[in-house]
Design an enzyme around this catalytic site. Structure first.
Site, PDB file in Angstrom:
ATOM      1  N   THR A 262      -9.805  -4.859   1.886  1.00  0.00           N
ATOM      2  CA  THR A 262     -10.641  -5.372   2.971  1.00  0.00           C
ATOM      3  C   THR A 262     -11.285  -4.265   3.805  1.00  0.00           C
ATOM      4  O   THR A 262     -12.131  -4.559   4.651  1.00  0.00           O
ATOM      5  CB  THR A 262      -9.793  -6.247   3.933  1.00  0.00           C
TER       6      THR A 262
ATOM      7  N   GLY B 140       1.548   3.003  -2.573  1.00  0.00           N
ATOM      8  CA  GLY B 140       1.133   3.913  -3.650  1.00  0.00           C
ATOM      9  C   GLY B 140       1.649   3.424  -5.004  1.00  0.00           C
ATOM     10  O   GLY B 140       1.814   4.215  -5.936  1.00  0.00           O
TER      11      GLY B 140
ATOM     12  N   ASP C 170       0.806  -1.223   0.000  1.00  0.00           N
ATOM     13  CA  ASP C 170       0.000   0.000   0.000  1.00  0.00           C
ATOM     14  C   ASP C 170       0.837   1.271   0.000  1.00  0.00           C
ATOM     15  O   ASP C 170       0.425   2.294   0.553  1.00  0.00           O
ATOM     16  CB  ASP C 170      -0.972   0.015   1.202  1.00  0.00           C
TER      17      ASP C 170
ATOM     18  N   HIS D 150      -4.850  -1.554  -5.636  1.00  0.00           N
ATOM     19  CA  HIS D 150      -4.021  -0.450  -6.128  1.00  0.00           C
ATOM     20  C   HIS D 150      -4.927   0.697  -6.558  1.00  0.00           C
ATOM     21  O   HIS D 150      -5.742   0.545  -7.463  1.00  0.00           O
ATOM     22  CB  HIS D 150      -3.162  -0.913  -7.311  1.00  0.00           C
ATOM     23  N   THR D 151      -4.774   1.819  -5.884  1.00  0.00           N
ATOM     24  CA  THR D 151      -5.663   2.952  -6.162  1.00  0.00           C
ATOM     25  C   THR D 151      -5.081   3.831  -7.262  1.00  0.00           C
ATOM     26  O   THR D 151      -3.918   4.225  -7.198  1.00  0.00           O
ATOM     27  CB  THR D 151      -5.865   3.793  -4.890  1.00  0.00           C
TER      28      THR D 151
HETATM   29  P1  GDP Z   1      -0.773   0.399  -3.527  1.00  0.00           P
HETATM   30  O1  GDP Z   1      -1.402  -0.860  -3.061  1.00  0.00           O
HETATM   31  O2  GDP Z   1       0.708   0.422  -3.291  1.00  0.00           O
HETATM   32  O3  GDP Z   1      -1.108   0.741  -4.959  1.00  0.00           O
HETATM   33  O4  GDP Z   1      -1.375   1.569  -2.643  1.00  0.00           O
HETATM   34  P2  GDP Z   1      -2.917   1.762  -2.187  1.00  0.00           P
HETATM   35  O5  GDP Z   1      -3.678   2.241  -3.362  1.00  0.00           O
HETATM   36  O6  GDP Z   1      -3.419   0.566  -1.477  1.00  0.00           O
HETATM   37  O7  GDP Z   1      -2.754   2.867  -1.075  1.00  0.00           O
HETATM   38  C1  GDP Z   1      -2.217   4.116  -1.349  1.00  0.00           C
HETATM   39  C2  GDP Z   1      -3.287   5.203  -1.048  1.00  0.00           C
HETATM   40  O8  GDP Z   1      -2.663   6.469  -0.955  1.00  0.00           O
HETATM   41  C3  GDP Z   1      -4.326   5.352  -2.131  1.00  0.00           C
HETATM   42  O9  GDP Z   1      -5.534   5.744  -1.534  1.00  0.00           O
HETATM   43  C4  GDP Z   1      -3.777   6.480  -3.007  1.00  0.00           C
HETATM   44  O10 GDP Z   1      -4.786   7.180  -3.726  1.00  0.00           O
HETATM   45  C5  GDP Z   1      -3.157   7.352  -1.971  1.00  0.00           C
HETATM   46  N1  GDP Z   1      -1.975   8.110  -2.400  1.00  0.00           N
HETATM   47  C6  GDP Z   1      -0.952   7.691  -3.196  1.00  0.00           C
HETATM   48  N2  GDP Z   1       0.022   8.625  -3.238  1.00  0.00           N
HETATM   49  C7  GDP Z   1      -0.399   9.651  -2.454  1.00  0.00           C
HETATM   50  C8  GDP Z   1       0.184  10.882  -2.045  1.00  0.00           C
HETATM   51  O11 GDP Z   1       1.305  11.245  -2.407  1.00  0.00           O
HETATM   52  N3  GDP Z   1      -0.538  11.655  -1.177  1.00  0.00           N
HETATM   53  C9  GDP Z   1      -1.755  11.290  -0.721  1.00  0.00           C
HETATM   54  N4  GDP Z   1      -2.370  12.103   0.116  1.00  0.00           N
HETATM   55  N5  GDP Z   1      -2.339  10.131  -1.088  1.00  0.00           N
HETATM   56  C10 GDP Z   1      -1.662   9.324  -1.927  1.00  0.00           C
HETATM   57  P1  IMO Z   2      -1.058  -4.173  -2.216  1.00  0.00           P
HETATM   58  O1  IMO Z   2      -0.573  -4.774  -3.520  1.00  0.00           O
HETATM   59  C1  IMO Z   2      -1.207  -4.610   2.057  1.00  0.00           C
HETATM   60  C2  IMO Z   2      -1.191  -8.673   3.628  1.00  0.00           C
HETATM   61  C3  IMO Z   2      -2.342  -9.171   4.455  1.00  0.00           C
HETATM   62  C4  IMO Z   2      -1.613 -10.149   5.369  1.00  0.00           C
HETATM   63  C5  IMO Z   2      -0.562 -10.763   4.456  1.00  0.00           C
HETATM   64  C6  IMO Z   2      -0.967 -12.099   3.853  1.00  0.00           C
HETATM   65  O2  IMO Z   2      -2.299  -3.367  -2.358  1.00  0.00           O
HETATM   66  O3  IMO Z   2       0.060  -3.476  -1.532  1.00  0.00           O
HETATM   67  P2  IMO Z   2      -2.637 -12.782   1.905  1.00  0.00           P
HETATM   68  O4  IMO Z   2      -4.096 -12.484   1.711  1.00  0.00           O
HETATM   69  O5  IMO Z   2      -1.748 -12.249   0.823  1.00  0.00           O
HETATM   70  O6  IMO Z   2      -2.374 -14.225   2.203  1.00  0.00           O
HETATM   71  O7  IMO Z   2      -2.257 -12.004   3.276  1.00  0.00           O
HETATM   72  O8  IMO Z   2      -0.344  -9.813   3.415  1.00  0.00           O
HETATM   73  N1  IMO Z   2      -1.567  -8.163   2.303  1.00  0.00           N
HETATM   74  C7  IMO Z   2      -1.515  -6.872   1.962  1.00  0.00           C
HETATM   75  N2  IMO Z   2      -1.224  -5.788   2.700  1.00  0.00           N
HETATM   76  N3  IMO Z   2      -1.416  -4.460   0.741  1.00  0.00           N
HETATM   77  C8  IMO Z   2      -1.640  -5.535  -0.050  1.00  0.00           C
HETATM   78  O9  IMO Z   2      -1.566  -5.458  -1.375  1.00  0.00           O
HETATM   79  C9  IMO Z   2      -1.780  -6.807   0.564  1.00  0.00           C
HETATM   80  N4  IMO Z   2      -1.995  -8.074   0.122  1.00  0.00           N
HETATM   81  C10 IMO Z   2      -1.870  -8.896   1.190  1.00  0.00           C
HETATM   82  O10 IMO Z   2      -2.941  -8.113   5.160  1.00  0.00           O
HETATM   83  O11 IMO Z   2      -0.923  -9.464   6.370  1.00  0.00           O
HETATM   84 MG    MG Z   3      -2.911  -1.534  -1.813  1.00  0.00          MG
END
Ligand code: GDP
Ligand code: IMO
Ligand code: MG
Length: 425
Positions: free
Chosen positions: A302, A15, A13, A41-42
């Site tokens: 989740t 970004g 997560d 992935h947002t």
């Molecule tokens: P990923 O799984 O690595 O793609 O990341 P996620 O999408 O799960 O979580 C990143 C969150 O941070 C998302 O809600 C994005 O829209 C947000 N985000 C990403 N970069 C930035 C940033 O530089 N600033 C802020 N405020 N939000 C961001």
């Molecule tokens: P992105 O790609 C954050 C975490 C779960 C748990 C562990 C194992 O968005 O970064 P799993 O369901 O894979 O067997 O769970 O990994 N987890 C994540 N945490 N971002 C994710 O994906 C995740 N995918 C799995 O919370 O700790």
């Molecule tokens: Mg994520």
């Protein structure tokens, strides 16, 4: 010519989706190389805000091929739903291919993920998985009990395979967990129908990727999760069941490792984690709550509140060593805009000794963070587009993280939107 891997430097997560969406505008092929719909992935762009779980974050570039590689695991129903969602918003998916070698997350994998987690919770050993069937699916893949996406296109083969494997799975579900068995004939019907709906999108992805390499096209490899959840190098057993590093990218996408020219590590300016496991820099105070609320730190898959803490230099250095980052994209700097002081974890104190690298999880669980404190800047960075636009204290903070990570920080993200990015020179 460039093959760029974008991978998570922390616990996920960071970004990555936002960074891949930006770089995908200049890419010819975008490949998801591992994991499944545990990822979220947002992407925020002119079409709206999307939480992509399986689809590569390049789906909004109609000129690019988007590929789900052999290292991935796929819930076909979830994939079809996601495809329908992005189509509604204007993505054509004309150039979208799923590897016939990727494995199918079966309904019994979902059931077993829940049953395993519930059983582990009973003994205080839950991992906090996303319950998307990821661990059971990869376990079956390694045990040679998997169903591959290509199997969905051959009815007789599919039926024989599903009947054989479901008999084994049902034995575990009914005799160990006293759960409900799955009807193999119903599974075959559903999978066959899903395969028909996906026909044209399942195939051999190697020609697409290798042709792109041969013509020196721009390839982007999209990671999921982060190195601290890597099956080999993460905080085992609190990890996922795949390899979210650049090494995993080569294998999962079908790219020779030496062809990867650039590895961008995505790291938040602080740290978050969802799920259980050691997290030495975690904050249980008002600062932790503030990071969660200002950063909107709730799981994209989740909805679980993410655990929040200060930037952990050991974790990012660990990732940098494993991945060979050529640079880092530091995200969410703007979330720190209103903090009076900001901590950075520079060591783990374990049994009276200060460690400067990531140890086994059992030691990490006992670690107290060694923190240094930085002055906050108390002003918005959201409009910054060059380094000079950043307040001096923010520049000093970024510089210190760069020093501790031992990798150049090339990009600093100050908002979720495409344009909210500082490119450092
Ligand atoms: P990923 O799984 O690595 O793609 O990341 P996620 O999408 O799960 O979580 C990143 C969150 O941070 C998302 O809600 C994005 O829209 C947000 N985000 C990403 N970069 C930035 C940033 O530089 N600033 C802020 N405020 N939000 C961001
Ligand atoms: P992105 O790609 C954050 C975490 C779960 C748990 C562990 C194992 O968005 O970064 P799993 O369901 O894979 O067997 O769970 O990994 N987890 C994540 N945490 N971002 C994710 O994906 C995740 N995918 C799995 O919370 O700790
Ligand atoms: Mg994520």
């Amino acid at each position: 010519m460039s093959v760029t891997a974008v991978v998570g430097a922390q616990w996920g997560d960071e970004g990555k989706g936002r960074v891949v969406d930006l770089l995908a505008q200049e890419s010819d092929v975008v490949v998801r190389f591992g994991g499944g719909n545990n990822a979220g992935h947002t992407v925020v762009n002119e079409h709206g805000t999307f939480r992509l779980h399986l689809l590569p974050s390049g789906v909004f570039n109609p000129r690019a091929w988007n590929v789900i590689g052999a290292g991935c695991v796929i819930d076909p129903g979830a994939l079809l739903t996601e495809m329908a969602e992005v189509r509604k918003e204007g993505a054509t998916l004309e150039r979208f291919l799923v590897s016939e070698r990727a494995h199918v997350v079966m309904p019994y994998h979902l059931a077993l993920d829940g049953l395993d987690e519930d059983r582990r919770s009973g003994s205080g050993a839950a991992i906090g998985t996303t319950r998307k069937g990821i661990g059971p699916c990869y376990s079956d893949k390694a045990a040679r009990l998997g169903v591959q996406m290509g199997d969905l296109l051959d009815r007789d083969h599919l039926a024989a395979r599903v009947r054989a494997v479901t008999a084994l799975k049902n034995a575990v579900i009914t005799r160990i967990y006293e759960g409900e068995p799955f009807d193999p004939e119903q599974l075959i019907e559903t999978l066959w129908e899903q395969g028909r709906q996906l026909d044209g999108h399942i195939g051999d992805t190697l020609p697409v990727v290798q042709d792109a390499l041969a013509r020196d096209a721009r390839i982007l490899l999209e990671g999921q999760l982060g190195a601290l959840r890597d099956l080999d190098w993460g905080t085992y057993p609190y990890v996922t069941s795949s390899y979210p590093t650049a090494g995993g990218a080569a294998s999962g996408a079908g790219i020779p490792p030496h062809r990867i020219t650039r590895v961008i590590g995505v790291a938040k300016a602080y740290t978050t984690a969802v799920g259980a496991g050691p997290f030495p820099a975690e904050l249980h105070d008002d600062d932790g709550m503030k990071l969660r609320e200002v950063g909107g730190e709730y799981g994209a898959t989740t909805g679980r509140p993410r655990r929040c803490g200060w930037f952990d230099a050991l974790a990012v250095r660990h990732s940098a060593m494993l991945n060979g980052f050529t640079s880092i994209c530091l995200t969410k700097l703007d979330v720190l805009d209103d903090f009076e002081s900001i901590g950075v974890c520079t060591g783990y104190r374990v049994n009276g000794e200060v460690l400067d690298r990531v140890p086994l999880a059992r030691l990490m669980e006992r670690a107290e963070p060694v923190l240094e404190t930085h002055a906050g800047w108390r002003t918005s960075t959201r409009e910054a587009r060059t380094e000079a636009d950043l307040p001096a204290a923010a520049r000093a903070y970024v510089h210190r993280l760069e020093e501790l990570s031992r990798v150049p920080i090339e990009f600093v993200s100050v908002g979720a939107e495409r344009e909210a990015m500082v490119v450092r020179s």
